[in-house]
Structures are given as structure tokens and as C-alpha cells.
Design an enzyme around this catalytic site. Structure first.
Site, PDB file in Angstrom:
ATOM      1  N   ARG A   1      30.241  47.678  54.897  1.00  0.00           N
ATOM      2  CA  ARG A   1      31.502  47.278  54.281  1.00  0.00           C
ATOM      3  C   ARG A   1      31.726  47.974  52.939  1.00  0.00           C
ATOM      4  NH1 ARG A   1      34.373  42.968  56.487  1.00  0.00           N
ATOM      5  NH2 ARG A   1      32.889  41.942  57.832  1.00  0.00           N
TER       6      ARG A   1
ATOM      7  N   MET B   1      43.416  43.185  58.654  1.00  0.00           N
ATOM      8  CA  MET B   1      42.491  42.223  59.262  1.00  0.00           C
ATOM      9  C   MET B   1      41.025  42.566  59.017  1.00  0.00           C
ATOM     10  SD  MET B   1      44.748  40.209  60.069  1.00  0.00           S
ATOM     11  CE  MET B   1      44.822  38.945  61.320  1.00  0.00           C
TER      12      MET B   1
ATOM     13  N   HIS C   1      49.579  35.073  54.268  1.00  0.00           N
ATOM     14  CA  HIS C   1      48.841  34.286  55.255  1.00  0.00           C
ATOM     15  C   HIS C   1      49.830  33.334  55.939  1.00  0.00           C
ATOM     16  CE1 HIS C   1      45.474  32.431  57.218  1.00  0.00           C
ATOM     17  NE2 HIS C   1      45.983  31.247  56.908  1.00  0.00           N
TER      18      HIS C   1
ATOM     19  N   GLU D   1      58.084  34.770  56.618  1.00  0.00           N
ATOM     20  CA  GLU D   1      57.174  35.753  56.013  1.00  0.00           C
ATOM     21  C   GLU D   1      57.971  36.955  55.508  1.00  0.00           C
ATOM     22  OE1 GLU D   1      53.538  36.784  58.102  1.00  0.00           O
ATOM     23  OE2 GLU D   1      53.662  34.979  59.308  1.00  0.00           O
TER      24      GLU D   1
END
Ligand code: GAR
Length: 216
Positions: free
Chosen positions: A67, A92, A111, A176
Site C-alpha cells: 500500500r 475504492m 460516502h 450526491e
């Protein structure tokens, strides 16, 4: 005032990206998109960006051993675009503390729930299972815990008795697309302050040339 520069990070469809592209097309919108970065090749969001003649970049997490090295690569790429604000729009991948701290209070996320309720995935299914009367969506500054951080804007949507996860998701998505441009506008206008992990929205400055009555 110069428009604020945005970097938008995506992983898929990019309908929230589209809402930002459309907002930025208005001459009085105080921001513009300098870079769209996806961690997945071939997604619809990249197509939307190219159509709007926005610089795109693909950095796949699969090309990195861990990561941290993936995040170093996206950090460098984002820095190259010199953004004032980084917008996660359906990105994501979980980001580590190191990356999040580098962009402290300059990294925002959308979110599809009324945070702090229903963090994580499958929000609409869980809202229906819980029998909640309202669903909604949130724009927030990103903090190391998942779907956590000072809330900038929210919109609530009533849950209908016959809702399925898909019908609810579609109504939440409409909201959103309204609140992401709104949050960006508030930040770019310099009206958002984080005080003690809560967001204060300052009143708009009067338009230039507006007469202010000191008595009134
Ligand atoms: C949106 O519904 C967004 O809220 C959600 O992914 C979708 C992306 O759609 N984000 C998350 O669940 C993050 N935890 P889009 O690619 O069409 O904007």
C-alpha cells in the site's frame, strides 16, 4: 480570484466526477479539475474526463508490492498537478494514515450514507435491513479511520416502504451529485473551517459593490 485546482480520484463509473465536471463548466464556479486519477484502467470515469479534456492518469495498485509504495506513487502524481484539494469520488482503495496526513484537511470523500451511520460497504442494503427512515449522503474531510472525519455537507433522503437497494441508491445518488459540487464550492470560496474536528461554514462575503448598512 484564481480558481482552486482539484485532483479527483476514481475507481469506476465516475458519476460524481461528472457532477464536478459539469459544475466546473460554469464560469462562476470557483474550482477546476487539474487531474483525474484512477487506480483502475478502462473505467467509465476516465472516459468522462477525456471527453471533458481533463488530464488523466492511471496508477494501478496491482503494480505495487504494498500500500505504501502505491500511495507514494499516487502522491507524487497528485503533487505534479499542484491541486488545492483532492476529491475522492468512488475511489475504492483504503488509504493509510501516512497518505491521509500528507493531505490533512485538503482531502475530501463522498460516502452514500448519513455518517457516522452506516460506514463501509453495502450501505443501502444495511439501511433497509435496519429499517431506517432516512438514508442520505455525506461529504467529509478524510481521517485515518474508515468513512470518518469532519462533516462538510449532508443530504437526507426518505426511505420508502417499497425501496430496494437499487431504488434507494438511485435517489441517494441524485443528492450526491448536488452536494459534491456544493462542498467544493464552499471550500473553494474559503468558507469552510475545521474547528475541533467539526466544520464551521462561514457566511458568504458580500458581493463586491454591495452596500452594507452598519445599522442594519
Ligand atoms: C458513490 O455512490 C459513492 O458515494 C460511493 O461509490 C459510488 C461511486 O459512484 N463511495 C463509497 O462507497 C465510498 N465509501 P460514481 O463512481 O458514479 O461516482
Amino acid at each position: 480570484m484564481a480558481r482552486q485546482k482539484l485532483a479527483v480520484l476514481i475507481s469506476g463509473r465516475g458519476s460524481n466526477l461528472q457532477s464536478l465536471i459539469d459544475a466546473c463548466a460554469a464560469p462562476d464556479f470557483p474550482a477546476e479539475i487539474a487531474l483525474v486519477l484512477s487506480n483502475v484502467e478502462g473505467v467509465q470515469g476516465l472516459e468522462r474526463a477525456r471527453k471533458a479534456k481533463i488530464q488523466t492518469s492511471v496508477i494501478s495498485h496491482r503494480d505495487f508490492a504494498d500500500r505504501a509504495s502505491f500511495e507514494d506513487a499516487i502522491h507524487e502524481r497528485i503533487l505534479g498537478a499542484r491541486p488545492d484539494l483532492v476529491c475522492l469520488a468512488g475511489f475504492m482503495r483504503i488509504l493509510t494514515d501516512g497518505f491521509i496526513k500528507r493531505w490533512n484537511n485538503r482531502l475530501i470523500n463522498i460516502h452514500p450514507s448519513l455518517l457516522p451511520a452506516f460506514r463501509g460497504l453495502h450501505t443501502h442494503e444495511r439501511v433497509l435491513e435496519a429499517g431506517a427512515r432516512f438514508a442520505g449522503c455525506t461529504i467529509h474531510f478524510v481521517r485515518p479511520a474508515m468513512d470518518d472525519g469532519p462533516i462538510i455537507v449532508q443530504a437526507a433522503v426518505p426511505v420508502r416502504a417499497d425501496d430496494t437497494p437499487d431504488t434507494l441508491a438511485a435517489r441517494v445518488l441524485e443528492q450526491e451529485h448536488k452536494i459534491y459540487p456544493l462542498a467544493v464550492r464552499l471550500i473553494a470560496d474559503g468558507r469552510v473551517r475545521v474547528v475541533g474536528e467539526r466544520v464551521l461554514i462561514e457566511r458568504a462575503a458580500p458581493a463586491e459593490g454591495t452596500l452594507i448598512n452598519p445599522a442594519g
